[in-house]
Design a protein around this motif. Sequence first.
Motif, PDB file in Angstrom:
ATOM      1  N   PHE A 205      -3.396 -12.489  17.765  1.00  0.00           N
ATOM      2  CA  PHE A 205      -3.174 -12.701  16.339  1.00  0.00           C
ATOM      3  C   PHE A 205      -1.937 -11.932  15.904  1.00  0.00           C
ATOM      4  O   PHE A 205      -1.459 -11.047  16.614  1.00  0.00           O
ATOM      5  CB  PHE A 205      -4.391 -12.238  15.522  1.00  0.00           C
ATOM      6  N   THR A 206      -1.427 -12.285  14.745  1.00  0.00           N
ATOM      7  CA  THR A 206      -0.344 -11.531  14.138  1.00  0.00           C
ATOM      8  C   THR A 206      -0.951 -10.635  13.074  1.00  0.00           C
ATOM      9  O   THR A 206      -1.603 -11.125  12.151  1.00  0.00           O
ATOM     10  CB  THR A 206       0.710 -12.471  13.514  1.00  0.00           C
ATOM     11  N   LEU A 207      -0.764  -9.344  13.225  1.00  0.00           N
ATOM     12  CA  LEU A 207      -1.250  -8.391  12.242  1.00  0.00           C
ATOM     13  C   LEU A 207      -0.220  -8.282  11.123  1.00  0.00           C
ATOM     14  O   LEU A 207       0.954  -8.009  11.371  1.00  0.00           O
ATOM     15  CB  LEU A 207      -1.462  -7.016  12.882  1.00  0.00           C
ATOM     16  N   VAL A 208      -0.662  -8.530   9.912  1.00  0.00           N
ATOM     17  CA  VAL A 208       0.156  -8.297   8.724  1.00  0.00           C
ATOM     18  C   VAL A 208      -0.615  -7.282   7.888  1.00  0.00           C
ATOM     19  O   VAL A 208      -1.744  -7.540   7.477  1.00  0.00           O
ATOM     20  CB  VAL A 208       0.410  -9.591   7.920  1.00  0.00           C
ATOM     21  N   ALA A 209      -0.027  -6.123   7.704  1.00  0.00           N
ATOM     22  CA  ALA A 209      -0.676  -5.053   6.951  1.00  0.00           C
ATOM     23  C   ALA A 209       0.156  -4.734   5.717  1.00  0.00           C
ATOM     24  O   ALA A 209       1.383  -4.885   5.732  1.00  0.00           O
ATOM     25  CB  ALA A 209      -0.825  -3.809   7.822  1.00  0.00           C
ATOM     26  N   ALA A 210      -0.532  -4.320   4.657  1.00  0.00           N
ATOM     27  CA  ALA A 210       0.153  -3.934   3.423  1.00  0.00           C
ATOM     28  C   ALA A 210      -0.409  -2.593   2.957  1.00  0.00           C
ATOM     29  O   ALA A 210      -1.607  -2.339   3.079  1.00  0.00           O
ATOM     30  CB  ALA A 210      -0.046  -4.990   2.347  1.00  0.00           C
ATOM     31  N   GLN A 211       0.484  -1.765   2.449  1.00  0.00           N
ATOM     32  CA  GLN A 211       0.056  -0.451   1.980  1.00  0.00           C
ATOM     33  C   GLN A 211       0.973   0.041   0.884  1.00  0.00           C
ATOM     34  O   GLN A 211       2.124  -0.386   0.775  1.00  0.00           O
ATOM     35  CB  GLN A 211       0.040   0.562   3.117  1.00  0.00           C
ATOM     36  N   ASN A 212       0.441   0.935   0.075  1.00  0.00           N
ATOM     37  CA  ASN A 212       1.249   1.673  -0.879  1.00  0.00           C
ATOM     38  C   ASN A 212       1.897   2.822  -0.115  1.00  0.00           C
ATOM     39  O   ASN A 212       1.375   3.255   0.915  1.00  0.00           O
ATOM     40  CB  ASN A 212       0.378   2.214  -2.016  1.00  0.00           C
ATOM     41  N   PRO A 213       3.004   3.359  -0.618  1.00  0.00           N
ATOM     42  CA  PRO A 213       3.657   4.465   0.102  1.00  0.00           C
ATOM     43  C   PRO A 213       2.954   5.812  -0.062  1.00  0.00           C
ATOM     44  O   PRO A 213       3.276   6.754   0.653  1.00  0.00           O
ATOM     45  CB  PRO A 213       5.062   4.498  -0.501  1.00  0.00           C
ATOM     46  N   CYS A 214       2.001   5.898  -1.002  1.00  0.00           N
ATOM     47  CA  CYS A 214       1.294   7.150  -1.267  1.00  0.00           C
ATOM     48  C   CYS A 214      -0.001   6.815  -2.002  1.00  0.00           C
ATOM     49  O   CYS A 214      -0.208   5.664  -2.393  1.00  0.00           O
ATOM     50  CB  CYS A 214       2.162   8.095  -2.098  1.00  0.00           C
ATOM     51  N   PRO A 215      -0.889   7.793  -2.229  1.00  0.00           N
ATOM     52  CA  PRO A 215      -2.150   7.490  -2.906  1.00  0.00           C
ATOM     53  C   PRO A 215      -1.995   6.865  -4.297  1.00  0.00           C
ATOM     54  O   PRO A 215      -2.731   5.943  -4.652  1.00  0.00           O
ATOM     55  CB  PRO A 215      -2.849   8.849  -2.993  1.00  0.00           C
ATOM     56  N   CYS A 216      -1.046   7.326  -5.120  1.00  0.00           N
ATOM     57  CA  CYS A 216      -0.875   6.732  -6.447  1.00  0.00           C
ATOM     58  C   CYS A 216      -0.093   5.430  -6.373  1.00  0.00           C
ATOM     59  O   CYS A 216      -0.154   4.606  -7.280  1.00  0.00           O
ATOM     60  CB  CYS A 216      -0.216   7.717  -7.422  1.00  0.00           C
ATOM     61  N   GLY A 217       0.680   5.253  -5.296  1.00  0.00           N
ATOM     62  CA  GLY A 217       1.408   4.017  -5.069  1.00  0.00           C
ATOM     63  C   GLY A 217       2.863   4.027  -5.464  1.00  0.00           C
ATOM     64  O   GLY A 217       3.592   3.079  -5.177  1.00  0.00           O
TER      65      GLY A 217
END
Length: 192
Positions: A147-159
Amino acid sequence: KDVAGQEMAKRALEIAAAGGHNLLLSGPPGSGKTLLARAMAGILPDLSLEEALELTKIYSISGKLTGSFVVSRPVRNPHHTTSNVALVGGGASPKPGEITLSHRGILFLDEFPEFPRNVLEALRQPLEDGVVTVSRAAGSLTFPATFTLVAAQNPCPCGYYGDSVKRCRCTPSQIFKYQKKISGPLLDRIDL
């Protein structure tokens, strides 16, 4: 074509889709990470007959086959509270998990650092080998997991770390701790 702007991110999606590369999108809330990840499904190549048959078998044994035949590449989006068994597969009578249900498609993990560390670490071997082996007392089953993993995240806890409009309210130690939730070996398997 449906996403305005975001030229660098769209180019990264094209490269990931063409080469089957894993991708991590990082940015503040509202920057379009989830929209971009979902749009990637529209630029994946069509399934070959062999791939469609393979996916139909997987969805059939999982009890998730709707219709008589799988006709498009899967896009799976488990919640960040998902368990290791739900992601990898298993149970008393082992069934495929999300990574096998994502076979030949996309596994989208939104809020990537919010997943339990043991769940994320369970991705390492399947990302490397393209299969996952579920072992139980009665024996072992090996399921496909290319599969192709596509992940998304904020750069820090508050975003908002690094945001030009809204100020980040996190301490340096909070930012460091948040970014260290994703292990180096897992990040090594993400190309873009």
